[in-house]
Structures are given as C-alpha cells and as structure tokens.
Design an enzyme around this catalytic site. Structure first.
Site, PDB file in Angstrom:
ATOM      1  CG  ASP A 142      -1.766   1.059   1.370  1.00  0.00           C
ATOM      2  OD1 ASP A 142      -2.582   1.484   0.413  1.00  0.00           O
ATOM      3  OD2 ASP A 142      -1.714   1.789   2.353  1.00  0.00           O
ATOM      4  CG  ASP A 163      -6.783  -5.937   1.319  1.00  0.00           C
ATOM      5  OD1 ASP A 163      -6.744  -4.697   0.996  1.00  0.00           O
ATOM      6  OD2 ASP A 163      -7.622  -6.349   2.170  1.00  0.00           O
ATOM      7  CD  GLU A 194      -3.332  -1.853  -1.376  1.00  0.00           C
ATOM      8  OE1 GLU A 194      -3.625  -0.433  -1.552  1.00  0.00           O
ATOM      9  OE2 GLU A 194      -3.527  -2.263  -0.360  1.00  0.00           O
TER      10      GLU A 194
END
Length: 235
Positions: free
Chosen positions: A60, A128, A131
């Site tokens: 991230d 998610d 990332e």
C-alpha cells in the site's frame, strides 16, 4: 544411501509462476509471492503459509509513493488536485479493477468457505492481494522494480480520467475509499424559509475525520457544497 538432495517441491503452482512472470514480476524466492497470494482462510484450511496482510501493508505504501511520484512529474496543479487523483488511483476499487483485468482471482489461495462466499469477486480481497503483490515485488526486487511494475500495471489508469475533476460528492466518496475511511454521511441540520424559498443546511461527516456544513436553496446543492467544503478542509 546418502541424504536426499533433491530440490524441495515448490508450493507455488507452475501456472501461477508463469502468470506472475507474464505480469513482469521476477520470481526467485517463492515465499513472498506465496504469502502475497494467500488469504487467511486458506491457512485455516491447513495451507501452511502466512497470509497477505503484512505484505499488503507494505505494498500500500509502495503503491502510494510510486503513484505520487508519477503525479508530481506529470500533472500540473495544486496539492488538493494531486491528492484527489492519488486517492482515486490507489483506492481499493481501482486496485480490484486492475486485479480483475490481469486475471488475478484464479491465482488467489482462498479457503473453501471464503471461496463459496464469493471471496474471489470481493473488491476488498482483490485490492489487498494486488497491493500485497507490489509488496512482494519490493521485498524481492527493490523499490525501482516495484515502481516500474506499478507504472506498467496502472498505465491505463494513470493516463485515463480516474480521479480527475468531478462532482464533489463523487470525489469525496473516492477520497474516503482511498484513505480507508467510512463513507460520508449527509444530514440536513436546518431548513428555513417558506416552501417557495426554502434554504437547506447540510452537514457531511466522515467518522474519525471531521465534518463540514453548507447551505443552499436545494438539498442537492447544499450536499454538493458541503462535500466541496469537506475536501477543502480535510482533503
């Protein structure tokens, strides 16, 4: 008879390795790539690998810095304009859209129940894992390789209209999603004047961030102005 010196059996499926390399990821040590593709529910089923959450945390930040660097060099405008585009480009929605475009879902290691519950089509899981793959690339190949992977995978998004000027309510919703905040809540806090000349005051709030008020002759316009005021103050 001597010790068995055969190479241990890989737990990264050959098709997944081929897919990763087709996306431009250099796979040497398989461990971080397996981790990046493993959902917590898979461990519950005896998968044996750490899940993707730590790599997602790292990826991230790498994604954010990579996109921020690109925007700084490619886009003229004030900090607020850059922030609006950044938040949209690194949002979970954008990450999930890219994940689907490159065929990521079929390579995620997901437990049966999570799979049955539609986990492979979940924006949250797909975003998610996307990332986490960037985090794995950073760990294995360094920042330059991870940044180049972001530029390659995000090329259409970077050159497109994601995050460009739009209705303030849409921009605020993207800001909230990009910053992993709750969605904005709008509330009429005051209505004054006769029906033919009514005036509405609307408050928009985002939990744990703040709020902003605005007034106008219609509820919709008051919401628009309140969203703009919120972005001006907190965006």
């Amino acid at each position: 008879m001597g010790p068995d010196r055969r190479k241990p059996v890989s737990t990264l499926e050959p098709a997944t390795r081929d897919w990763l390399e087709a996306q431009g990821f250099a796979v040497d040590n398989e461990t971080p790539w397996i981790e990046a593709l493993t959902h917590g529910s898979f461990n519950g089923g005896g998968g044996g690998a750490t899940d993707y959450q730590r790599l997602e945390f790292l990826g991230d930040r790498v994604l954010g810095l990579s996109v921020a660097g690109w925007l700084y060099g490619a886009v003229d405008g004030p900090e607020g304009k850059l922030s609006q585009r950044l938040n949209a480009l690194v949002s979970g929605t954008t990450c999930a859209r890219i994940a689907r475009a490159i065929g990521l879902p079929e390579h995620i290691r997901l437990g049966k129940q999570a799979r049955d519950d539609g986990g492979l089509d979940s924006d949250k899981i797909l975003g998610d894992v996307m990332e986490a793959l960037i985090g794995a690339c950073f760990i294995e190949n360094g920042f330059d390789a991870a940044r180049d992977a972001v530029y390659r995978l995000w090329s259409r998004e970077l050159e497109g209209d994601v995050g460009k000027a739009k209705h303030p309510k849409s921009a605020l919703q993207e800001w909230a999603a990009g910053n992993k905040r709750a969605m904005p809540v709008y509330q009429v806090v005051e209505r004054s004047g006769p029906d033919h000349a009514a005036r509405f005051t609307v408050r928009v709030s985002v939990r744990n961030v703040g709020d902003a008020d605005a007034s106008a002759s219609s509820k919709g316009e008051a919401e628009r102005l309140a969203a703009k005021a919120f972005l001006d103050a907190h965006g």
